[in-house]
Write a protein that holds these residues in place. Structure first.
Motif, mmCIF file in Angstrom:
data_model
loop_
_atom_site.group_PDB
_atom_site.id
_atom_site.type_symbol
_atom_site.label_atom_id
_atom_site.label_comp_id
_atom_site.label_asym_id
_atom_site.label_seq_id
_atom_site.Cartn_x
_atom_site.Cartn_y
_atom_site.Cartn_z
ATOM 1 N N GLU A 1 0.801 -1.197 0.216
ATOM 2 C CA GLU A 1 -0.080 0.075 -0.048
ATOM 3 C C GLU A 1 0.969 1.392 0.108
ATOM 4 O OE1 GLU A 1 -2.572 -0.140 3.323
ATOM 5 O OE2 GLU A 1 -4.130 -1.523 2.255
ATOM 6 N N GLN A 2 2.072 1.176 0.669
ATOM 7 C CA GLN A 2 2.908 2.420 0.694
ATOM 8 C C GLN A 2 4.211 1.860 0.742
ATOM 9 O OE1 GLN A 2 3.554 4.580 4.758
ATOM 10 N NE2 GLN A 2 2.221 6.151 3.522
ATOM 11 N N ILE A 3 5.214 2.553 0.432
ATOM 12 C CA ILE A 3 6.621 2.392 0.200
ATOM 13 C C ILE A 3 7.382 3.912 0.339
ATOM 14 C CG2 ILE A 3 8.865 1.659 -0.681
ATOM 15 C CD1 ILE A 3 7.071 -0.284 -2.406
ATOM 16 N N ARG A 4 8.092 3.939 1.688
ATOM 17 C CA ARG A 4 8.637 5.198 1.748
ATOM 18 C C ARG A 4 10.013 5.052 2.466
ATOM 19 N NH1 ARG A 4 7.699 6.931 7.108
ATOM 20 N NH2 ARG A 4 6.249 5.775 8.282
ATOM 21 N N LEU B 1 13.868 1.875 4.981
ATOM 22 C CA LEU B 1 12.788 1.523 3.921
ATOM 23 C C LEU B 1 11.559 1.014 4.792
ATOM 24 C CD1 LEU B 1 11.914 1.817 0.929
ATOM 25 C CD2 LEU B 1 12.509 -0.676 0.990
ATOM 26 N N ILE B 2 10.214 1.862 4.718
ATOM 27 C CA ILE B 2 9.233 1.195 5.329
ATOM 28 C C ILE B 2 8.294 0.547 4.294
ATOM 29 C CG2 ILE B 2 7.029 2.014 6.605
ATOM 30 C CD1 ILE B 2 9.735 2.612 8.243
ATOM 31 N N VAL B 3 7.879 -0.516 4.361
ATOM 32 C CA VAL B 3 6.905 -1.134 3.356
ATOM 33 C C VAL B 3 5.572 -1.378 4.119
ATOM 34 C CG1 VAL B 3 6.492 -2.828 1.831
ATOM 35 C CG2 VAL B 3 8.754 -2.049 2.020
ATOM 36 N N VAL B 4 4.546 -0.870 3.738
ATOM 37 C CA VAL B 4 3.142 -1.230 4.433
ATOM 38 C C VAL B 4 2.353 -1.979 3.151
ATOM 39 C CG1 VAL B 4 1.022 -0.106 5.531
ATOM 40 C CG2 VAL B 4 3.287 1.161 5.827
ATOM 41 N N VAL B 5 1.920 -3.110 4.047
ATOM 42 C CA VAL B 5 1.287 -3.875 2.946
ATOM 43 C C VAL B 5 -0.295 -3.984 3.372
ATOM 44 C CG1 VAL B 5 2.958 -5.470 2.481
ATOM 45 C CG2 VAL B 5 1.622 -5.991 4.247
ATOM 46 N N PRO B 6 -1.173 -4.335 2.343
ATOM 47 C CA PRO B 6 -2.493 -4.641 2.851
ATOM 48 C C PRO B 6 -2.912 -4.976 4.021
ATOM 49 C CG PRO B 6 -2.233 -4.790 0.437
ATOM 50 C CD PRO B 6 -0.975 -4.725 1.092
ATOM 51 N N GLY B 7 -3.650 -4.502 4.860
ATOM 52 C CA GLY B 7 -3.859 -5.012 6.400
ATOM 53 C C GLY B 7 -3.294 -4.324 7.344
ATOM 54 N N GLY B 8 -2.087 -3.411 6.889
ATOM 55 C CA GLY B 8 -1.543 -2.704 7.854
ATOM 56 C C GLY B 8 -0.141 -3.091 8.196
#
Length: 120
Positions: free
Chosen positions: A8-11, A19-26
């Motif tokens: 859902e998000q990569i920042r 590197l922060i990776v946020v996947v569906p479901g949080g």
């Protein structure tokens, strides 16, 4: 994160070291820049066979300069040491997140065995 899940998000954190990776479901996966750099999926690091894989030292202070999408399946990470040839697929990022501690310990053991250091 499953192997084929599009994040859902990569920042990148403000200090450019994670590197922060946020996947569906949080679910949130944090991957240090140093780890990403020394475990880059590039041929420069991985070689073209397991026997060609390189152990890269001296990257403790490396930073992420930029991230670029590669299709709908990966990102390319540009590091401040000018390395940018690795393509980090969602599968590879999921593997790194899931196996973070084990892979890091193997890396530290390899550094020690080869007389290399994390520092420059």
């Amino acid at each position: 994160m499953t192997a084929t899940t599009t994040p859902e998000q990569i920042r990148v954190t403000p200090d450019r070291r994670t590197l922060i990776v946020v996947v569906p479901g949080g679910e949130r996966i944090e991957l240090p820049a140093e780890m990403l750099r020394v475990m880059s999926p590039s041929a420069e690091v991985q070689g073209h066979s397991p026997s060609q894989r390189q152990t890269v030292g001296g990257k403790i202070a490396v930073q992420i300069m930029d991230i670029q999408p590669v299709g709908n399946y990966a990102i390319r990470i540009m590091f401040d040491d000018m390395h940018s040839s690795g393509i980090f697929t969602w599968t590879y990022l999921a593997d790194l997140g899931r196996e973070k501690e084990e892979r890091w310990q193997v890396y530290l053991d390899e550094l020690k065995a080869k007389g290399l250091k994390r520092e420059r």
